[in-house]
Design an enzyme around this catalytic site. Structure first.
Site, PDB file in Angstrom:
ATOM      1  N   LYS A 173      -8.031   7.540 -19.064  1.00  0.00           N
ATOM      2  CA  LYS A 173      -8.363   8.119 -20.364  1.00  0.00           C
ATOM      3  C   LYS A 173      -7.153   8.047 -21.311  1.00  0.00           C
ATOM      4  O   LYS A 173      -6.674   6.970 -21.581  1.00  0.00           O
ATOM      5  CB  LYS A 173      -8.890   9.533 -20.158  1.00  0.00           C
ATOM      6  CG  LYS A 173      -9.930   9.646 -19.021  1.00  0.00           C
ATOM      7  CD  LYS A 173     -11.210   8.898 -19.284  1.00  0.00           C
ATOM      8  CE  LYS A 173     -12.107   8.769 -18.065  1.00  0.00           C
ATOM      9  NZ  LYS A 173     -12.453  10.012 -17.372  1.00  0.00           N
ATOM     10  N   ARG A 200       0.856  -1.202   0.000  1.00  0.00           N
ATOM     11  CA  ARG A 200       0.000   0.000   0.000  1.00  0.00           C
ATOM     12  C   ARG A 200       0.884   1.241   0.000  1.00  0.00           C
ATOM     13  O   ARG A 200       0.570   2.248  -0.616  1.00  0.00           O
ATOM     14  CB  ARG A 200      -0.956   0.007   1.201  1.00  0.00           C
ATOM     15  CG  ARG A 200      -1.750   1.295   1.282  1.00  0.00           C
ATOM     16  CD  ARG A 200      -2.990   1.292   2.175  1.00  0.00           C
ATOM     17  NE  ARG A 200      -3.038   0.310   3.209  1.00  0.00           N
ATOM     18  CZ  ARG A 200      -2.392   0.394   4.387  1.00  0.00           C
ATOM     19  NH1 ARG A 200      -1.637   1.450   4.659  1.00  0.00           N
ATOM     20  NH2 ARG A 200      -2.493  -0.569   5.265  1.00  0.00           N
ATOM     21  N   TYR A 202     -15.421  17.761 -14.321  1.00  0.00           N
ATOM     22  CA  TYR A 202     -15.980  16.412 -14.371  1.00  0.00           C
ATOM     23  C   TYR A 202     -17.151  16.270 -13.373  1.00  0.00           C
ATOM     24  O   TYR A 202     -17.031  16.663 -12.202  1.00  0.00           O
ATOM     25  CB  TYR A 202     -14.865  15.427 -14.034  1.00  0.00           C
ATOM     26  CG  TYR A 202     -15.295  13.992 -14.091  1.00  0.00           C
ATOM     27  CD1 TYR A 202     -15.557  13.374 -15.300  1.00  0.00           C
ATOM     28  CD2 TYR A 202     -15.458  13.247 -12.925  1.00  0.00           C
ATOM     29  CE1 TYR A 202     -15.964  12.071 -15.356  1.00  0.00           C
ATOM     30  CE2 TYR A 202     -15.861  11.927 -12.976  1.00  0.00           C
ATOM     31  CZ  TYR A 202     -16.112  11.342 -14.195  1.00  0.00           C
ATOM     32  OH  TYR A 202     -16.521  10.047 -14.245  1.00  0.00           O
ATOM     33  N   ASP A 213      -6.861  19.780 -13.747  1.00  0.00           N
ATOM     34  CA  ASP A 213      -7.205  18.477 -14.316  1.00  0.00           C
ATOM     35  C   ASP A 213      -6.765  18.500 -15.780  1.00  0.00           C
ATOM     36  O   ASP A 213      -7.364  19.204 -16.602  1.00  0.00           O
ATOM     37  CB  ASP A 213      -8.718  18.242 -14.174  1.00  0.00           C
ATOM     38  CG  ASP A 213      -9.147  16.868 -14.660  1.00  0.00           C
ATOM     39  OD1 ASP A 213      -8.433  16.280 -15.498  1.00  0.00           O
ATOM     40  OD2 ASP A 213     -10.206  16.380 -14.221  1.00  0.00           O
TER      41      ASP A 213
HETATM   42  C1  LIG Z   1     -12.953  10.478 -16.131  1.00  0.00           C
HETATM   43  C2  LIG Z   1     -12.539  11.794 -15.623  1.00  0.00           C
HETATM   44  C3  LIG Z   1     -12.339  12.002 -14.259  1.00  0.00           C
HETATM   45  C4  LIG Z   1     -12.590  10.932 -13.227  1.00  0.00           C
HETATM   46  O1  LIG Z   1     -11.684   9.899 -13.363  1.00  0.00           O
HETATM   47  P1  LIG Z   1     -12.000   8.355 -12.982  1.00  0.00           P
HETATM   48  O2  LIG Z   1     -10.738   7.677 -13.358  1.00  0.00           O
HETATM   49  O3  LIG Z   1     -13.192   7.924 -13.757  1.00  0.00           O
HETATM   50  O4  LIG Z   1     -12.266   8.355 -11.503  1.00  0.00           O
HETATM   51  C5  LIG Z   1     -11.905  13.251 -13.859  1.00  0.00           C
HETATM   52  N1  LIG Z   1     -11.708  14.252 -14.753  1.00  0.00           N
HETATM   53  C6  LIG Z   1     -11.903  14.081 -16.063  1.00  0.00           C
HETATM   54  C7  LIG Z   1     -11.665  15.214 -16.997  1.00  0.00           C
HETATM   55  C8  LIG Z   1     -12.330  12.855 -16.539  1.00  0.00           C
HETATM   56  O5  LIG Z   1     -12.553  12.700 -17.858  1.00  0.00           O
END
Ligand SMILES: *Cc1c(COP(=O)(O)O)cnc(C)c1O
Length: 386
Positions: free
Chosen positions: A202, A52, A105, A177
Site C-alpha cells: 500500500k 530464503r 482487514y 496494523d
Molecule cells: C492490504 C492490507 C492487508 C493485507 O496485505 P496484502 O499485502 O494484500 O497481503 C492487511 N491490512 C491492511 C490494512 C491492508 O490494507
C-alpha cells in the site's frame, strides 16, 4: 552520523542503505541471487548463505522500515497476510487466545476462521475502539491482541497506548496494523505496541506495483521469531520487490502530506452533500474518535468511507467516477474507489459486516495524489449523475 538517527525525511531516503562499496552505485543493488559462494565449508564470504534466509536487498529494506517505525528490527514478508501469519506463528500455540479487532482487514478474518481455528487457536473479534470490550475479552490464555487503526473500512480509531497497557498487564503482545496510517502519520512502537505490521503493498510502496508485508519491533526475542519464520515458512519477498518498496519509501514523507490534503478536499465535497448519508474520516469533528485521532496521528490519512444508503447506489457510483478507478487495494499515487461489502470484505459473514457498520451502501476511497481539483470534480460529477 548513522542515517537511522536523523529526521524522518532523511531516514526515508537513506536508512538501511549506503553506496555500493564495490562500484559506488548510489542505489541499493537488486541482489538477484538464490545462493552465495562459501570460501570453505561453513564459512560464507559475506555472512550470506541462502537467499530464503538472508538477502542484502531485503536486509536494506528491513533496516529502512525499522528506522521509519523507530524500531530496532525488521522482517519483510511476501505479503501483508504472510506478515500477519508470521505474528500468529511466532506468538501463539494451540490453546492460546487472540483478541482481534472486529473490523481489521477482511483477509485476517478468513485466515483465523479457516486456518488457525483448525490448529486450535482461539480468538474473539472485538471492537477495539471500545477499551471496555478489549478488557472484557481478556482471558488467562490471551497472548496476542491485534488491532488496526484507523480500521478498514469503518475508520474506527483504537487507542494504541491504552491497548498496550491492557495487553502487557495480561502478559500478551500488542500488534498494530499500521498500513493505513504509515509511520509518517503514526508510530505505534513509540506508543507501546510490541509489533508493527504493514502491507507494504500500500502506501510504503505507494505505486501499486508489488505485493509485500513487513513486521517491525524493538524486541530482540520477537525479531528472532520473525526471522525464524522467514527461514522456516519461507514467505519471503523477492529482491526486486524489496527494491520497489525501498524506492517507494524515499518519497513517503512527500506523498503523505499530499494524500492527506487531497483527502480533506474530497471530504469537503462529500460532507453535507444531499446524495451522501454519512462520511467517515478521522479528520472530521463529527468522527466519534476525532480527539483520539488528533492526539495519536500527525494527520488523518487518505482513506475515506461514505454511505450512499443502498448497494445499488454504491455500485452505480463506483461505475460513474472517471479519475477514481474501480479496484481493490489502496495507498498508491492513483485514486481508487471500492465497495468493501462485496469486494475486500466479501469473505466476512454478512451478519458480522452489519454488526460493525459495514453496509452494502458503503463506498471506500483511497485518495491519490492527482490534482485536487480533478478529484473534487470527479466526485461531484459522479454524485450528480447518481
Ligand atoms: C492490504 C492490507 C492487508 C493485507 O496485505 P496484502 O499485502 O494484500 O497481503 C492487511 N491490512 C491492511 C490494512 C491492508 O490494507
Amino acid at each position: 552520523m548513522d542515517p537511522a538517527a536523523r529526521r524522518f525525511g532523511t531516514r526515508a531516503i537513506h536508512a538501511g542503505q549506503r553506496p555500493d562499496p564495490t562500484t559506488g552505485a548510489i542505489m541499493m543493488p537488486i541482489f538477484q541471487t538464490s545462493t552465495y559462494v562459501q570460501d570453505a565449508v561453513g564459512s560464507p564470504r559475506g555472512g550470506y548463505d541462502y537467499a530464503r534466509v538472508r538477502n542484502p536487498t531485503r536486509d536494506a529494506l528491513q533496516a529502512n522500515l525499522a528506522a521509519l517505525e523507530n524500531g530496532r528490527y525488521g522482517a519483510a514478508f511476501s505479503s501483508g497476510l504472510a506478515a500477519t501469519e508470521a505474528i500468529v506463528k511466532t506468538v501463539l500455540n494451540a490453546g492460546d487466545h487472540l483478541i482481534c479487532g472486529a473490523d481489521v482487514y477482511g483477509g485476517v478474518d478468513r485466515m483465523l476462521r479457516h486456518v488457525w481455528e483448525r490448529f486450535g487457536v482461539d480468538f474473539d473479534f472485538v471492537n477495539t475502539g471500545d477499551l471496555d470490550q478489549v478488557r472484557a475479552a481478556i482471558r488467562p490464555e490471551t497472548r496476542l491482541i491485534h488491532v488496526e487503526t484507523p480500521s478498514n473500512p469503518t475508520m474506527t480509531i483504537t487507542d494504541i497506548a491504552a491497548c498496550a497497557a491492557i495487553a502487557h498487564e495480561a502478559g500478551a503482545v500488542l500488534s498494530v496494523d499500521n498500513t493505513f496510517a504509515t509511520p509518517f502519520l503514526q508510530r505505534p512502537l513509540d506508543d507501546g505496541a510490541d509489533v508493527v505490521m504493514h502491507s507494504t503493498t500500500k502506501f510504503l510502496n505507494g505505486h501499486s506495483d508489488m505485493i509485500g508485508g513487513a513486521l517491525l519491533t524493538n524486541s530482540g526475542e520477537l525479531a528472532e521469531g520473525f526471522h525464524f519464520q522467514q527461514k522456516t515458512s519461507g514467505a519471503i519477498p523477492g529482491p526486486f520487490d524489496c527494491w520497489l518498496v525501498l524506492r517507494g519509501t524515499k518519497t513517503l514523507h512527500l506523498r503523505m502530506p499530499a494524500h492527506c490534503r487531497n483527502a480533506q478536499r474530497v471530504v469537503d465535497v462529500l460532507q453535507g452533500h444531499d446524495e451522501v448519508e454519512s462520511v467517515r474520516y478521522p479528520g472530521l469533528e463529527s468522527h466519534p474518535q476525532h480527539a483520539l485521532a488528533r492526539r495519536q496521528m500527525r494527520d488523518f490519512g487518505s482513506m475515506v468511507s461514505f454511505d450512499l444508503g443502498t448497494e445499488e447506489r454504491a455500485n452505480r457510483f463506483a461505475g460513474l467516477t472517471e479519475v477514481f478507478q474501480l479496484a481493490e487495494s489502496l495507498g498508491g499515487v492513483e485514486s481508487l474507489v471500492s465497495i468493501p461489502f462485496s469486494m475486500t470484505h466479501a469473505s466476512v459473514p454478512d451478519k458480522k459486516k452489519r454488526e460493525i457498520g459495514l453496509g452494502p451502501g458503503l463506498v471506500r476511497l483511497s485518495v491519490g495524489v492527482e490534482d485536487a481539483d480533478d478529484l473534487a470534480e470527479d466526485i461531484e460529477q459522479a454524485l450528480a449523475r447518481l
